[in-house]
Design a protein around this motif. Structure first.
Motif, PDB file in Angstrom:
ATOM      1  N   UNK A  61       0.818  -1.214   0.000  1.00  0.00           N
ATOM      2  CA  UNK A  61       0.000   0.000   0.000  1.00  0.00           C
ATOM      3  C   UNK A  61       0.855   1.268   0.000  1.00  0.00           C
ATOM      4  N   UNK A  62       2.038   1.205   0.618  1.00  0.00           N
ATOM      5  CA  UNK A  62       2.911   2.378   0.648  1.00  0.00           C
ATOM      6  C   UNK A  62       3.423   2.718  -0.752  1.00  0.00           C
ATOM      7  N   UNK A  63       3.737   1.701  -1.561  1.00  0.00           N
ATOM      8  CA  UNK A  63       4.190   1.957  -2.928  1.00  0.00           C
ATOM      9  C   UNK A  63       3.069   2.595  -3.744  1.00  0.00           C
ATOM     10  N   UNK A  64       1.874   2.063  -3.620  1.00  0.00           N
ATOM     11  CA  UNK A  64       0.728   2.636  -4.334  1.00  0.00           C
ATOM     12  C   UNK A  64       0.485   4.078  -3.892  1.00  0.00           C
ATOM     13  N   UNK A  65       0.549   4.316  -2.595  1.00  0.00           N
ATOM     14  CA  UNK A  65       0.340   5.657  -2.063  1.00  0.00           C
ATOM     15  C   UNK A  65       1.439   6.608  -2.517  1.00  0.00           C
ATOM     16  N   UNK A  66       2.679   6.125  -2.531  1.00  0.00           N
ATOM     17  CA  UNK A  66       3.812   6.916  -3.015  1.00  0.00           C
ATOM     18  C   UNK A  66       3.554   7.374  -4.450  1.00  0.00           C
TER      19      UNK A  66
END
Length: 128
Positions: free
Chosen positions: A65-70
């Motif tokens: 989820x952090x990669x998508x949010x980034x």
């Protein structure tokens, strides 16, 4: 919301904002125009990329989820410029440049929707 998510958005935002600055400057320097083309170009690019990313996410559900949010909230959130688009359109209207204002609004609205769809469908087609 955790610390990694905040770092992802902040670091992505720094990248997106910097890209926006460079793209906007390059487009506005390269083309003589009555419309704010730099804003239009970053909105079209951002829309194309968000379409491509969401299609990619569709096939790669294990991404963090952090990669998508980034990528989406951070990079693309700072790259695209709808608040700038809004004030530029307002200023065109306020100064009586109605044709330019409505052309700017139509190109940004319909262009970004078309580019987002094109990006999404391109990735779906490529991955078949």
């Amino acid at each position: 919301m955790n610390t990694l998510t905040i770092i992802a958005v902040a670091s992505g935002g720094a990248i997106g904002a910097t890209l926006r600055l460079f793209i906007n400057a390059a487009v506005n320097k390269s083309f003589i125009h009555a419309l704010p083309l730099g804003t239009l170009v970053v909105n079209l690019i951002g829309s194309l990329l968000i379409g491509m990313l969401f299609a990619y996410f569709h096939f790669n559900t294990s991404l963090s989820p952090q990669l998508k949010t980034f990528l989406v909230t951070g990079v693309l959130g700072a790259l695209t410029t709808y608040s700038t688009f809004a004030i530029e359109s307002f200023f065109l209207l306020q100064s009586g440049h109605y044709i330019h204002a409505f052309a700017n609004m139509a190109l940004n609205l319909f262009g970004t929707i078309l580019f987002a769809g094109f990006g999404y469908l391109t990735i779906l087609y490529i991955t078949k």
